[in-house]
Write an enzyme that holds these catalytic residues in place. Structure first.
Site, PDB file in Angstrom:
ATOM      1  N   ALA A  66       0.874  -1.172   0.000  1.00  0.00           N
ATOM      2  CA  ALA A  66       0.000   0.000   0.000  1.00  0.00           C
ATOM      3  C   ALA A  66       0.912   1.223   0.000  1.00  0.00           C
ATOM      4  CB  ALA A  66      -0.882  -0.017   1.242  1.00  0.00           C
ATOM      5  N   GLY A 111       0.653  -4.851   1.196  1.00  0.00           N
ATOM      6  CA  GLY A 111      -0.570  -4.945   0.397  1.00  0.00           C
ATOM      7  C   GLY A 111      -0.353  -5.701  -0.911  1.00  0.00           C
ATOM      8  N   GLU A 114      -0.543  -9.266   0.031  1.00  0.00           N
ATOM      9  CA  GLU A 114      -1.959  -9.550   0.325  1.00  0.00           C
ATOM     10  C   GLU A 114      -2.772  -9.661  -0.965  1.00  0.00           C
ATOM     11  OE1 GLU A 114      -1.932  -6.178   3.131  1.00  0.00           O
ATOM     12  OE2 GLU A 114      -2.902  -7.522   4.547  1.00  0.00           O
ATOM     13  N   GLU A 134       4.821  -4.865   7.519  1.00  0.00           N
ATOM     14  CA  GLU A 134       4.095  -3.777   8.192  1.00  0.00           C
ATOM     15  C   GLU A 134       4.557  -3.514   9.617  1.00  0.00           C
ATOM     16  OE1 GLU A 134       2.718  -6.031   6.229  1.00  0.00           O
ATOM     17  OE2 GLU A 134       1.132  -5.154   5.010  1.00  0.00           O
TER      18      GLU A 134
END
Ligand code: COA
Length: 260
Positions: A66, A111, A114, A134
């Protein structure tokens, strides 16, 4: 449909979606997330698309996470909304009703990892590096990573990756079941394309029903899952595609599936 940060090319029943923000290692900002939402909504309804390949532009990254710049100053409410939006996108991809192959061509972090995990399965180039870093940013995975990773690789290995936040290479990712297969980088796109086209030659009805049997069955007891399988076998067994597939076998010819 055209986008600023995504390319979507369609050929032979395969849609190849490329996240195209290579100067930021294809990081998922709000605009990219919005475009992926629209693109996958379109692909769900597109009868010509039987299989989707998802990859990243450039030499270095699938998706490096992200967008960290956008996450730096979120309020609790904004952060929760961001996580819920990312999770909804991952769910949409996981439940597309068509196989989505993650072609992990480089870094798949946070992300990005993911996103790859929400795909039906993952192939990796030997240059790929995967991880959930993260915790090093004072965060936890928020796009479903704490849930999908342990389901894919087991609790201990998932917690090791999440708590340490380390990157693993493609061979180690295959060893723990995070990716299905590793290909040399120079043959990667061609090799994934061959698999995707082979899958696109199957009955779309069968692919959709098999995805449902495995996906929904995993949320049930084994006995409940077997009842679901029998019901779905009934749907397939009475289909035109089943008649055509079995007939073609007996006549020693290639089947022509009609998604019916
Ligand atoms: N969000 C926003 N920008 C990112 C990004 C992310 N997740 N990952 C990389 N970028 C940007 C960098 O800021 C840099 O931009 P700049 O050229 O404007 O400075 C550009 O992409 C290239 O990245 P860079 O760090 O210079 O490449 P590198 O080869 O030295 O390192 C990584 C590659 C993947 C190791 C490194 O970029 C990285 O650690 N990225 C963050 C990974 C992460 O923590 N993801 C989880 C986020 S939840």
């Amino acid at each position: 449909m055209s986008f600023n940060n995504i390319l979507c090319e369609k050929a032979d029943g395969v849609a190849t979606v490329t996240i195209n923000r290579p100067d930021k290692l294809n990081a998922l900002n709000h605009e990219v997330i919005g475009e992926l939402e629209k693109c996958f909504a379109d692909l769900a309804d597109d009868a010509e698309t039987r299989v989707v390949v998802l990859t990243g532009a450039g030499e270095k990254a699938f998706v490096a996470g992200a967008d960290i710049g956008e996450m730096a100053n979120l309020t609790p409410t904004e952060a929760e909304k961001f996580s819920a939006r990312g999770q909804a996108l991952m769910d949409r991809i996981e439940n597309l009703g068509k196989p989505v192959i993650a072609a992990v061509n480089g870094f798949a972090l946070g992300g990005g990892c993911e996103l790859a995990m929400a795909c039906t399965f993952r192939y990796a180039s030997d240059k790929a590096r995967m991880g959930l870093p993260e915790t090093g940013l004072g965060l936890i995975p928020g796009f479903g990573g704490t849930q999908r990773l342990p389901r894919l690789v087991g609790r201990g290995r998932a917690l090791e990756m999440i708590l340490l936040g380390n990157m693993i290479d493609a061979v180690d990712a295959m060893a723990i079941g995070l990716v299905n297969k590793v290909y040399p980088a120079e043959e990667f796109a061609d090799s994934v394309g061959i698999v995707a086209r082979a899958m696109a030659g199957k009955s779309p009805l069968t692919l959709r029903v098999a995805l449902k049997a495995v996906g929904e069955g995993l949320e049930m007891t084994q006995a409940g899952g077997c009842r679901l399988e029998a019901a779905l076998f009934g749907v397939c067994g009475s289909s035109e595609d089943a008649r055509e597939g079995c007939q073609a076998f007996m006549e020693k010819r290639k089947p022509k599936f009609r998604n019916a």
